[in-house]
Design a protein around this motif. Structure first.
Motif, PDB file in Angstrom:
ATOM      1  N   MET A   1      53.904 -19.411  17.850  1.00  0.00           N
ATOM      2  CA  MET A   1      54.020 -19.633  19.290  1.00  0.00           C
ATOM      3  C   MET A   1      53.599 -18.360  20.027  1.00  0.00           C
ATOM      4  SD  MET A   1      55.286 -22.711  18.934  1.00  0.00           S
ATOM      5  CE  MET A   1      56.162 -23.310  20.381  1.00  0.00           C
ATOM      6  N   GLU A   2      52.406 -18.371  20.588  1.00  0.00           N
ATOM      7  CA  GLU A   2      51.927 -17.192  21.306  1.00  0.00           C
ATOM      8  C   GLU A   2      52.574 -17.095  22.685  1.00  0.00           C
ATOM      9  OE1 GLU A   2      47.829 -15.824  21.068  1.00  0.00           O
ATOM     10  OE2 GLU A   2      47.357 -17.611  19.870  1.00  0.00           O
ATOM     11  N   GLY A   3      52.756 -15.852  23.131  1.00  0.00           N
ATOM     12  CA  GLY A   3      53.302 -15.612  24.455  1.00  0.00           C
ATOM     13  C   GLY A   3      52.579 -14.455  25.121  1.00  0.00           C
TER      14      GLY A   3
ATOM     15  N   GLN B   1      60.815 -17.781  21.913  1.00  0.00           N
ATOM     16  CA  GLN B   1      61.159 -17.355  20.549  1.00  0.00           C
ATOM     17  C   GLN B   1      62.049 -18.381  19.856  1.00  0.00           C
ATOM     18  OE1 GLN B   1      63.047 -13.641  21.510  1.00  0.00           O
ATOM     19  NE2 GLN B   1      61.122 -12.516  21.634  1.00  0.00           N
ATOM     20  N   GLN B   2      62.705 -19.211  20.631  1.00  0.00           N
ATOM     21  CA  GLN B   2      63.601 -20.254  20.131  1.00  0.00           C
ATOM     22  C   GLN B   2      64.721 -19.686  19.261  1.00  0.00           C
ATOM     23  OE1 GLN B   2      61.729 -24.126  19.188  1.00  0.00           O
ATOM     24  NE2 GLN B   2      59.759 -23.164  19.701  1.00  0.00           N
ATOM     25  N   ALA B   3      65.234 -18.530  19.704  1.00  0.00           N
ATOM     26  CA  ALA B   3      66.458 -18.007  19.108  1.00  0.00           C
ATOM     27  C   ALA B   3      67.582 -18.988  19.402  1.00  0.00           C
ATOM     28  CB  ALA B   3      66.771 -16.631  19.682  1.00  0.00           C
ATOM     29  N   GLN B   4      68.585 -18.979  18.563  1.00  0.00           N
ATOM     30  CA  GLN B   4      69.620 -20.005  18.653  1.00  0.00           C
ATOM     31  C   GLN B   4      71.013 -19.402  18.743  1.00  0.00           C
ATOM     32  OE1 GLN B   4      68.843 -21.986  14.967  1.00  0.00           O
ATOM     33  NE2 GLN B   4      67.154 -23.220  15.773  1.00  0.00           N
ATOM     34  N   ASP B   5      71.894 -20.093  19.425  1.00  0.00           N
ATOM     35  CA  ASP B   5      73.302 -19.703  19.463  1.00  0.00           C
ATOM     36  C   ASP B   5      73.835 -19.672  18.033  1.00  0.00           C
ATOM     37  OD1 ASP B   5      75.916 -19.218  20.118  1.00  0.00           O
ATOM     38  OD2 ASP B   5      76.275 -21.135  21.117  1.00  0.00           O
ATOM     39  N   GLY B   6      74.335 -18.521  17.603  1.00  0.00           N
ATOM     40  CA  GLY B   6      74.816 -18.367  16.239  1.00  0.00           C
ATOM     41  C   GLY B   6      73.733 -18.058  15.234  1.00  0.00           C
ATOM     42  N   GLY B   7      72.472 -17.985  15.675  1.00  0.00           N
ATOM     43  CA  GLY B   7      71.369 -17.673  14.777  1.00  0.00           C
ATOM     44  C   GLY B   7      71.160 -16.180  14.641  1.00  0.00           C
ATOM     45  N   LEU B   8      70.068 -15.822  13.950  1.00  0.00           N
ATOM     46  CA  LEU B   8      69.723 -14.421  13.731  1.00  0.00           C
ATOM     47  C   LEU B   8      68.245 -14.232  14.055  1.00  0.00           C
ATOM     48  CD1 LEU B   8      70.591 -11.614  12.765  1.00  0.00           C
ATOM     49  CD2 LEU B   8      70.014 -12.326  10.425  1.00  0.00           C
ATOM     50  N   HIS B   9      67.969 -13.517  15.140  1.00  0.00           N
ATOM     51  CA  HIS B   9      66.592 -13.309  15.587  1.00  0.00           C
ATOM     52  C   HIS B   9      66.097 -11.928  15.182  1.00  0.00           C
ATOM     53  CE1 HIS B   9      62.932 -13.621  17.900  1.00  0.00           C
ATOM     54  NE2 HIS B   9      63.172 -12.402  18.333  1.00  0.00           N
ATOM     55  N   PHE B  10      64.841 -11.886  14.726  1.00  0.00           N
ATOM     56  CA  PHE B  10      64.234 -10.648  14.232  1.00  0.00           C
ATOM     57  C   PHE B  10      62.928 -10.391  14.977  1.00  0.00           C
ATOM     58  CE2 PHE B  10      62.547  -8.530  10.036  1.00  0.00           C
ATOM     59  CZ  PHE B  10      62.535  -7.294  10.665  1.00  0.00           C
TER      60      PHE B  10
ATOM     61  N   THR C   1      66.585 -16.604  11.313  1.00  0.00           N
ATOM     62  CA  THR C   1      66.240 -17.958  11.752  1.00  0.00           C
ATOM     63  C   THR C   1      65.037 -17.993  12.699  1.00  0.00           C
ATOM     64  OG1 THR C   1      67.908 -17.796  13.510  1.00  0.00           O
ATOM     65  CG2 THR C   1      68.573 -18.857  11.444  1.00  0.00           C
ATOM     66  N   SER C   2      64.794 -16.907  13.434  1.00  0.00           N
ATOM     67  CA  SER C   2      63.614 -16.832  14.309  1.00  0.00           C
ATOM     68  C   SER C   2      63.026 -15.435  14.233  1.00  0.00           C
ATOM     69  CB  SER C   2      63.980 -17.204  15.753  1.00  0.00           C
ATOM     70  OG  SER C   2      65.049 -16.414  16.236  1.00  0.00           O
ATOM     71  N   PHE C   3      61.695 -15.360  14.380  1.00  0.00           N
ATOM     72  CA  PHE C   3      60.976 -14.118  14.095  1.00  0.00           C
ATOM     73  C   PHE C   3      59.882 -13.931  15.128  1.00  0.00           C
ATOM     74  CE2 PHE C   3      57.467 -12.020  11.595  1.00  0.00           C
ATOM     75  CZ  PHE C   3      58.094 -10.801  11.399  1.00  0.00           C
ATOM     76  N   CYS C   4      59.692 -12.685  15.570  1.00  0.00           N
ATOM     77  CA  CYS C   4      58.627 -12.382  16.527  1.00  0.00           C
ATOM     78  C   CYS C   4      57.982 -11.055  16.146  1.00  0.00           C
ATOM     79  CB  CYS C   4      59.166 -12.324  17.946  1.00  0.00           C
ATOM     80  SG  CYS C   4      57.882 -12.122  19.208  1.00  0.00           S
ATOM     81  N   ALA C   5      56.656 -11.050  16.099  1.00  0.00           N
ATOM     82  CA  ALA C   5      55.927  -9.841  15.721  1.00  0.00           C
ATOM     83  C   ALA C   5      54.529  -9.897  16.314  1.00  0.00           C
ATOM     84  CB  ALA C   5      55.841  -9.731  14.197  1.00  0.00           C
TER      85      ALA C   5
ATOM     86  N   ALA D   1      58.586 -19.016  14.657  1.00  0.00           N
ATOM     87  CA  ALA D   1      57.823 -17.769  14.600  1.00  0.00           C
ATOM     88  C   ALA D   1      57.013 -17.624  15.887  1.00  0.00           C
ATOM     89  CB  ALA D   1      56.897 -17.762  13.389  1.00  0.00           C
ATOM     90  N   ALA D   2      57.049 -16.451  16.481  1.00  0.00           N
ATOM     91  CA  ALA D   2      56.356 -16.198  17.744  1.00  0.00           C
ATOM     92  C   ALA D   2      55.549 -14.912  17.628  1.00  0.00           C
ATOM     93  CB  ALA D   2      57.359 -16.087  18.888  1.00  0.00           C
ATOM     94  N   THR D   3      54.579 -14.770  18.526  1.00  0.00           N
ATOM     95  CA  THR D   3      53.733 -13.569  18.503  1.00  0.00           C
ATOM     96  C   THR D   3      53.256 -13.247  19.908  1.00  0.00           C
ATOM     97  OG1 THR D   3      51.818 -12.511  17.444  1.00  0.00           O
ATOM     98  CG2 THR D   3      51.573 -14.825  18.056  1.00  0.00           C
ATOM     99  N   ALA D   4      53.037 -11.951  20.146  1.00  0.00           N
ATOM    100  CA  ALA D   4      52.530 -11.484  21.437  1.00  0.00           C
ATOM    101  C   ALA D   4      52.019 -10.066  21.238  1.00  0.00           C
ATOM    102  CB  ALA D   4      53.616 -11.520  22.502  1.00  0.00           C
TER     103      ALA D   4
END
Length: 542
Positions: A336-338, A229-238, A286-290, A312-315
């Motif tokens: 980025m598929e997983g 997902q490439q979430a980051q230190d101090g970032g905001l992942h959704f 900053t990073s998103f997965c759906a 952006a990631a998906t699975a």
């Protein structure tokens, strides 16, 4: 600030790609104390949770807030007699109380059983009979308390019932109880090998199974959050998933908090792609997965600029290459598929540093030894289709893999037959090392990001007096990925007709959670079957 390096050693190649990861943890590792409370000491004001809902309400919580509120919830549970090893079912949608309750249950060593609010009373009853619980915490919305209370009454057991925010007859108000509770808690004894969380799978050849993970499970999601997902230190992942589903563990708490990323939560009932993009832009995600369903809607409706989004990631199901291309054209971001299962964490993915290939499952996570095998257990050659399996390490079990199927050791042994874990999924590997999904060895249906076992729907279908025999399959659907189709052999007394089709769909859908609704009914004179009498679902799908 992050704490993952305390438990994780990573090795990279010259291109910056993760090649090896080693997880070291103490015998009493507990995510609640060793990550949440640790972050509360090291970086108390760092954001952990950013929450809003479709009514315009919003709230933000730091790691210090989560630590304090979870201790309050833990005190409430302890006062009610909930102890280490007790099971607690939680159906809190996307309410922010889910994070307080989850961390609290980890602190006292209770087993968390997430449950989607969409389950029917019969669904809840089935789970209660499989896994008797000491308590249930649920949303006050959508008639969930009534279904919970009805299922508990049918099960005949005694358990503590809580809801949040509102007073509901027969339920204690957890929100009010927390306000009156102490906000500190001395560390209670737990072990890394204790059961921590149990998800019910979607049934395929039978009813849903209870999949148990221990307290090491969160550590495996370092790879999920940081390298996929490439979430980051101090970032905001959704991550969009509702908390009743396994993907919430993948994207809404464990790996993200381990690497110091806050999680974005949008509490909604009706999916609106335009509103979703608005949330991303309003809060600076900053990073998103759906699941691919969400990206299909976004592409169809048109994608506005999202300047803060970096990854952006998906699975959850296969992503159509056209959606990949159009999303990338609009945003400049590859999807980025997983791939993984309820029983596992991330197994294969288009990981950071690797060129993402549209339609590919990606490459194996360095956390696991992945192999394709033929039915006889021999390795499958490059370019040929085999089953995705996991080879265990020389000692112990791979971190992040489930420890048991609740009450079914024979099924667990079957999954680990031949000394490897069988995923039941077919794939092939190209010469560059990328894996490509071919199909499932079972017949699970993936619709709109949800997983539906045909057996659950077929059970309801067979209750209709006009249904002599039936089978349920997934068929291609441009928006959902797959739609649920029922193939029915009617009783001799009823002729196939549009009226009968509507009657059967109404009968079933009134008894099923919405994501399990039958969309199409086809009548046939007889089912295609094998010599042994098993229905050939492949023929029905085609």
């Amino acid at each position: 600030m992050h704490v993952y390096e305390t438990y994780c050693r990573e090795t990279f190649d010259e291109k910056g790609r993760l090649t090896q990861i080693q997880l070291d943890y103490p015998a009493d590792f507990n995510f609640a104390y060793d990550v949440v409370d640790a972050m509360a000491r090291l970086a108390p004001q760092q954001k952990a949770l950013v929450w809003c809902n479709s009514e315009g309400q919003e709230a933000q919580f730091t790691f210090a807030d989560i630590s304090r509120r979870s201790s309050q919830a833990a005190q409430v549970f302890l006062q009610a007699g909930i102890r280490r090893g007790d099971r607690v079912m939680v159906a809190l949608k996307r309410h922010y109380e889910y994070w307080f309750v989850t961390v609290a249950l980890h602190k006292i060593g209770a087993v968390l059983i997430p449950m989607t609010h969409m389950l029917t009373q019969e669904d809840i009853l089935y789970r209660l009979r499989c896994a008797p619980v000491q308590a249930i915490v649920c949303t006050p919305q959508d008639q969930v308390p009534a279904r919970v209370a009805g299922a508990v009454a049918q099960a005949g057991g005694a358990c503590k019932l809580w809801t949040v925010q509102q007073d509901i007859p027969g339920f204690s108000n957890l929100t009010r109880a927390m306000e009156e509770a102490e906000d500190t808690l001395d560390r209670l004894p737990t072990l890394a090998t204790d059961p921590m969380i149990m998800y019910f799978t979607s049934g395929t050849t039978g009813q849903p199974k209870g999949v148990v993970h221990d307290f090491t499970y969160p550590l495996a999601h370092i790879v999920t959050a940081k390298h996929w997902q490439q979430a980051q230190d101090g970032g905001l992942h959704f991550t969009v998933a509702e908390t009743g589903w396994g993907k919430a563990s993948w994207g809404k708490i464990y790996g993200q908090w381990l690497i110091g990323s806050a999680v974005m939560v949008f509490d909604f009932d009706n999916f609106d792609p335009k509103r979703l993009v608005g949330i991303i832009n309003q809060y600076g995600v900053t990073s998103f997965c759906a699941p691919p369903t969400v990206y299909r809607y976004l592409v169809k409706k048109g994608i506005p600029p999202m300047p803060t989004l970096r990854h952006a990631a998906t699975a959850g199901e296969q992503l159509h290459p056209e959606i990949f291309r159009r999303f990338t054209q609009s945003t400049g971001l590859p999807l980025m598929e997983g791939y993984g299962q309820t029983e596992t964490t991330l197994l294969l993915a288009n990981l950071q540093g690797w060129e993402p290939l549209e339609g590919s499952m990606g490459v194996p996570s360095p956390l696991y030894h992945i192999q394709l095998q033929n039915p006889d257990g021999t390795p499958t050659p490059v370019g040929e289709i085999g089953e995705v399996v996991i080879l265990p390490p020389e000692t112990g079990k791979p971190v992040g893999l489930f420890t048991e199927y609740l009450g079914d050791p024979a099924l667990y042994a079957q999954a680990w037959r031949g000394g490897v874990y069988h995923t039941g999924d077919a794939a092939w590997q190209d010469e560059k090392g990328y894996y490509w999904f071919h199909g499932r060895f079972d017949d699970i249906i993936k619709t709109g990001g949800f997983r539906v076992g045909p057996f659950e729907v077929e059970n309801i279908l067979m209750e209709h007096p006009a249904v002599l025999e039936c089978s349920v399959v997934g068929i291609p659907d441009p928006l959902r990925g797959q739609a649920i189709k029922a193939v029915v052999v009617p009783v001799p007394e009823r002729e196939p007709s549009k009226t009968l089709e509507r009657e059967i769909r109404t009968f079933c859908n009134s008894r099923l959670a919405e994501y399990k609704w039958v969309r199409t009914v086809e009548f046939v004179a007889a089912m295609p079957k094998t010599i042994s009498g098993k229905i050939r679902k492949t023929e029905l799908r085609t």
